[in-house]
Motif scaffolding. Structure first.
Motif, PDB file in Angstrom:
ATOM      1  N   UNK A  28       0.809  -3.986   9.756  1.00 58.64           N
ATOM      2  CA  UNK A  28      -0.577  -3.933   9.305  1.00 58.64           C
ATOM      3  C   UNK A  28      -0.694  -4.394   7.855  1.00 58.64           C
ATOM      4  N   UNK A  29      -1.717  -5.223   7.608  1.00 59.72           N
ATOM      5  CA  UNK A  29      -2.010  -5.736   6.279  1.00 59.72           C
ATOM      6  C   UNK A  29      -3.416  -5.296   5.895  1.00 59.72           C
ATOM      7  N   UNK A  30      -3.525  -4.420   4.903  1.00 55.73           N
ATOM      8  CA  UNK A  30      -4.829  -3.936   4.459  1.00 55.73           C
ATOM      9  C   UNK A  30      -5.459  -4.929   3.485  1.00 55.73           C
ATOM     10  N   UNK A  31      -6.750  -5.188   3.674  1.00 56.89           N
ATOM     11  CA  UNK A  31      -7.546  -5.990   2.746  1.00 56.89           C
ATOM     12  C   UNK A  31      -8.720  -5.116   2.315  1.00 56.89           C
ATOM     13  N   UNK A  45      -2.306 -15.264  10.593  1.00 58.64           N
ATOM     14  CA  UNK A  45      -1.547 -16.412  11.064  1.00 58.64           C
ATOM     15  C   UNK A  45      -0.068 -16.118  11.218  1.00 58.64           C
ATOM     16  N   UNK A  46       0.446 -15.143  10.451  1.00 54.79           N
ATOM     17  CA  UNK A  46       1.868 -14.791  10.602  1.00 54.79           C
ATOM     18  C   UNK A  46       2.047 -13.604  11.545  1.00 54.79           C
ATOM     19  N   UNK A  47       0.965 -13.178  12.205  1.00 55.31           N
ATOM     20  CA  UNK A  47       1.071 -12.126  13.213  1.00 55.31           C
ATOM     21  C   UNK A  47       0.773 -10.734  12.723  1.00 55.31           C
ATOM     22  N   UNK A  48       0.386 -10.594  11.457  1.00 54.85           N
ATOM     23  CA  UNK A  48       0.026  -9.264  10.965  1.00 54.85           C
ATOM     24  C   UNK A  48      -1.276  -8.809  11.611  1.00 54.85           C
ATOM     25  N   UNK A  49      -1.461  -7.501  11.672  1.00 57.19           N
ATOM     26  CA  UNK A  49      -2.711  -6.912  12.143  1.00 57.19           C
ATOM     27  C   UNK A  49      -3.555  -6.656  10.899  1.00 57.19           C
ATOM     28  N   UNK A  50      -4.522  -7.536  10.671  1.00 56.40           N
ATOM     29  CA  UNK A  50      -5.316  -7.436   9.441  1.00 56.40           C
ATOM     30  C   UNK A  50      -6.249  -6.235   9.553  1.00 56.40           C
ATOM     31  N   UNK A  51      -6.225  -5.417   8.506  1.00 61.16           N
ATOM     32  CA  UNK A  51      -6.936  -4.141   8.509  1.00 61.16           C
ATOM     33  C   UNK A  51      -7.893  -4.084   7.316  1.00 61.16           C
ATOM     34  N   UNK A  52      -9.120  -4.582   7.481  1.00 56.01           N
ATOM     35  CA  UNK A  52     -10.082  -4.520   6.376  1.00 56.01           C
ATOM     36  C   UNK A  52     -10.571  -3.086   6.180  1.00 56.01           C
ATOM     37  N   UNK A  78      -7.218   4.946   4.991  1.00 49.05           N
ATOM     38  CA  UNK A  78      -7.105   3.730   5.787  1.00 49.05           C
ATOM     39  C   UNK A  78      -5.703   3.142   5.729  1.00 49.05           C
ATOM     40  N   UNK A  79      -5.089   3.195   4.558  1.00 48.69           N
ATOM     41  CA  UNK A  79      -3.732   2.659   4.420  1.00 48.69           C
ATOM     42  C   UNK A  79      -2.732   3.500   5.198  1.00 48.69           C
ATOM     43  N   UNK A 121     -17.482  12.355   9.304  1.00 52.14           N
ATOM     44  CA  UNK A 121     -16.077  12.439   9.650  1.00 52.14           C
ATOM     45  C   UNK A 121     -15.297  11.196   9.257  1.00 52.14           C
ATOM     46  N   UNK A 122     -14.006  11.216   9.539  1.00 49.94           N
ATOM     47  CA  UNK A 122     -13.138  10.097   9.243  1.00 49.94           C
ATOM     48  C   UNK A 122     -13.426   8.944  10.209  1.00 49.94           C
ATOM     49  N   UNK A 123     -13.420   7.711   9.723  1.00 47.98           N
ATOM     50  CA  UNK A 123     -13.638   6.586  10.634  1.00 47.98           C
ATOM     51  C   UNK A 123     -12.466   6.412  11.587  1.00 47.98           C
ATOM     52  N   UNK A 124     -12.751   5.774  12.711  1.00 53.27           N
ATOM     53  CA  UNK A 124     -11.726   5.472  13.705  1.00 53.27           C
ATOM     54  C   UNK A 124     -11.428   3.979  13.645  1.00 53.27           C
TER      55      UNK A 124
END
Length: 591
Positions: A105-108, A125-132, A145-146, A231-234
């Motif tokens: 996971x890559x947080x932005x 593009x390198x296969x990371x799961x982008x996590x905004x 979130x992180x 509450x906390x987001x899902x």
């Protein structure tokens, strides 16, 4: 306001083509929305034949647009070539130096900056799961979130770095990258410029391919955290298929309207001028990423980013950049239409203005059609969990059903169910469920919430809706916000629509007030238009002339300031409810 010629109103021969025939034409073999059946996570679903396999293919397409302008931000202008060379360089750094691999996971976390897009394309593009992450979040929310996503690397701007600083030590990151800021907080963040060079040098970076992990269309691509108000987001786990399905679905509304008129779909024109899209909503929201950023790249269009929402700045950018298409939530559209600058700006370049994300009063649709007569309005309905659009309404169908969110796109099924999940007959109100290849794989690291909200491929929207005999879907209310007054269901949207139709009212929110005998009574808050005036008594009397007695608000708080909203523009009803309860209690004590 300079205008283009008005579109001729539909004649008595409209529609030239029935809905069933329109869908048949558009989904037939060889048609742009051709469908086929595939099995996805054990469920047989219709999918688009034309959908790309993965977002790495979109990155490669972006590289091919070369010296076309891509992103405009506060006077900065980047070409596709420069932007995607920077993304490629960052992707290689993430892979080779920080060890990011497929599935990591890559947080932005940043506001709408060009670097947001660079980070997204590099990671995806390198296969990371982008996590905004929600850029409005406080430090502990960003840290959640992180840690919840288990991200290895986070890329953040200055404000987010400052908020996150007290929590960095507990986030277990392998890398923290900062954008447009110095690290004055001891976080050890590495400046992005140190990794890929300064912005003015992007065009000179080498155009070397990034490592390609090999993408399957059902691999995870994104984790988009829901914009819940409590509450906390899902974290909604979206796949490449989910996102790329949406790209095709957002084009369906206009195509359906064209066929309904009896016209042929226009052929692609490689010599057509480059289109310009304006993004006034956050990139971390599903609309910003899935329905604006990605389709813009696929079309080779230009994307104008707003630093922050302001209706006057919005109008200025439309005029200055000759914007063709934009989007927003209803409250933003109202602010644009009511802006003192609206009449003096040249908006004639606009030919598409979509909106959604909240219930839309028919009054807004009709007002919009009056002020933009050279094209017809449209709206989409969806959720983070449906990767954006699942249902849409546009053009003549919209003007004839202005209180409907529209019809499902070809790959989506919808149904209305009772509290036990049993499908209800057409016309009856219940919870809307949606099924299709755009529905996410579930909630990240949250099997209980996944089990509660997804059943055999169906997503439970939590929205109270009805479906008419033609298949048009009508949004009545959020299930958790529906009021029950003395055993009678009261749908807030109906009352809000009535209040917004009053000439002095810009926005309205209906909430429940506790009542010892009835359980709840109807309360409301309204935001007045600039320069307008109306009293609580006047508005109650107005509503009483249009609503059944049990639906008429017993109290209406009148204000001029804008309602509090979350980052996606949705009204924070729990906050408004608390405010109205406090005012109601003070009034009761005084009496």
């Amino acid at each position: 306001m300079e205008q283009r010629p008005a579109v001729a109103p539909a004649g008595p021969e409209w529609p030239a083509v029935s809905l069933d025939e329109t869908y048949r034409i558009l989904t037939a073999p060889g048609a742009p929305f051709e469908t086929r059946e595939e099995e996805i996570r054990g469920v047989r679903l219709r999918t688009y034949v034309a959908a790309l396999n993965d977002l790495r293919q979109v990155f490669d397409l972006g590289r091919s647009w070369g010296d076309r302008e891509f992103i405009i931000y506060e006077g900065e202008r980047q070409t596709y070539a420069a932007h995607f060379r920077a993304a490629g360089q960052l992707g290689r750094v993430l892979h080779d130096r920080l060890g990011v691999r497929k599935g990591d996971r890559l947080v932005v976390a940043m506001r709408n900056l060009p670097e947001w897009s660079i980070a997204f394309w590099a990671g995806i593009s390198i296969g990371a799961v982008v996590t905004p992450l929600n850029a409005w979040g406080l430090g502990d929310e960003l840290a959640y979130g992180i840690t919840n996503s288990g991200a290895r690397v986070a890329i953040v701007d200055g404000d987010r770095l400052q908020r996150l600083a007290p929590f960095v030590a507990d986030c277990a990151l392998d890398g923290l990258i900062s954008v447009r800021t110095t690290d004055d907080h001891g976080t050890g963040a590495i400046p992005l410029d140190d990794l890929i060079g300064p912005r003015e040098g992007y065009a000179d970076l080498p155009d070397v391919p990034m490592p390609d992990p090999g993408h399957h269309t059902d691999d995870p691509a994104t984790i988009l955290y829901t914009s819940g108000t409590t509450g906390r987001p899902k974290g909604a786990l979206g796949t490449h298929r989910n996102v790329l399905t949406n790209v095709i679905s957002i084009a369906f509304n206009n195509a359906r309207a064209t066929i309904r008129r009896g016209d042929a779909l226009p052929a692609p024109d490689p010599e057509a001028p480059q289109r310009v899209n304006l993004l006034p909503v956050p990139l971390f929201h599903v609309t910003g990423t899935n329905s604006m950023l990605i389709p813009t790249v696929m079309a080779g269009a230009k994307l104008v980013l707003m630093h922050k929402w302001n209706p006057e700045r919005f109008l200025e950018l439309v005029e200055a950049e000759r914007v063709n298409s934009t989007t927003g939530v209803p409250a933003m559209v109202w602010q644009v239409l009511e802006s003192p600058d609206f009449a003096r700006r040249d908006l004639s370049s606009l030919d598409s203005y979509g909106y959604g994300g909240a219930a839309i009063a028919p009054e807004l649709t009709l007002k919009f059609a009056e002020l933009f007569p050279w094209f017809k309005p449209g709206q989409g309905y969806g959720a983070t969990e449906t990767s954006s659009v699942s249902i849409g309404n546009s053009a003549e169908d919209y003007l004839r059903h202005p209180d409907s969110v529209g019809l499902p796109v070809p790959v989506c099924d919808v149904k209305v169910v009772d509290a036990n999940g049993r499908e209800l007959p057409r016309g009856e109100a219940g919870e809307l469920w949606i099924r299709g290849p755009n529905v996410v794989a579930g909630y990240w690291n949250n099997p209980d919430a996944t089990a509660q909200c997804f059943t055999d491929g169906w997503y439970h929207t939590g929205d109270i809706c009805r479906i008419d005999d033609e298949g048009f879907v009508y949004l009545l209310d959020r299930a958790k916000d529906m009021l029950i007054r003395g055993g009678e269901n009261v749908y807030c949207v109906e009352i809000e629509d009535v209040l917004v139709a009053h000439p002095a009212v810009m926005d309205a929110a209906v909430v429940g007030l506790p009542h010892r005998i009835l359980g709840e009574e109807v309360g409301a808050l309204v935001q007045l238009r600039p320069g307008a005036s109306a009293t609580e008594a006047e508005l109650i009397a107005y509503a009483a002339g249009l609503l059944a007695p049990f639906k008429v608000p017993v109290r209406i708080a009148v204000r001029s300031e804008e309602f509090p909203r979350n980052a996606s523009g949705k009204t924070l009803k729990p906050v408004l409810r608390e405010q109205l309860l406090a005012e109601h209690q003070r009034a009761s004590d005084a009496a």
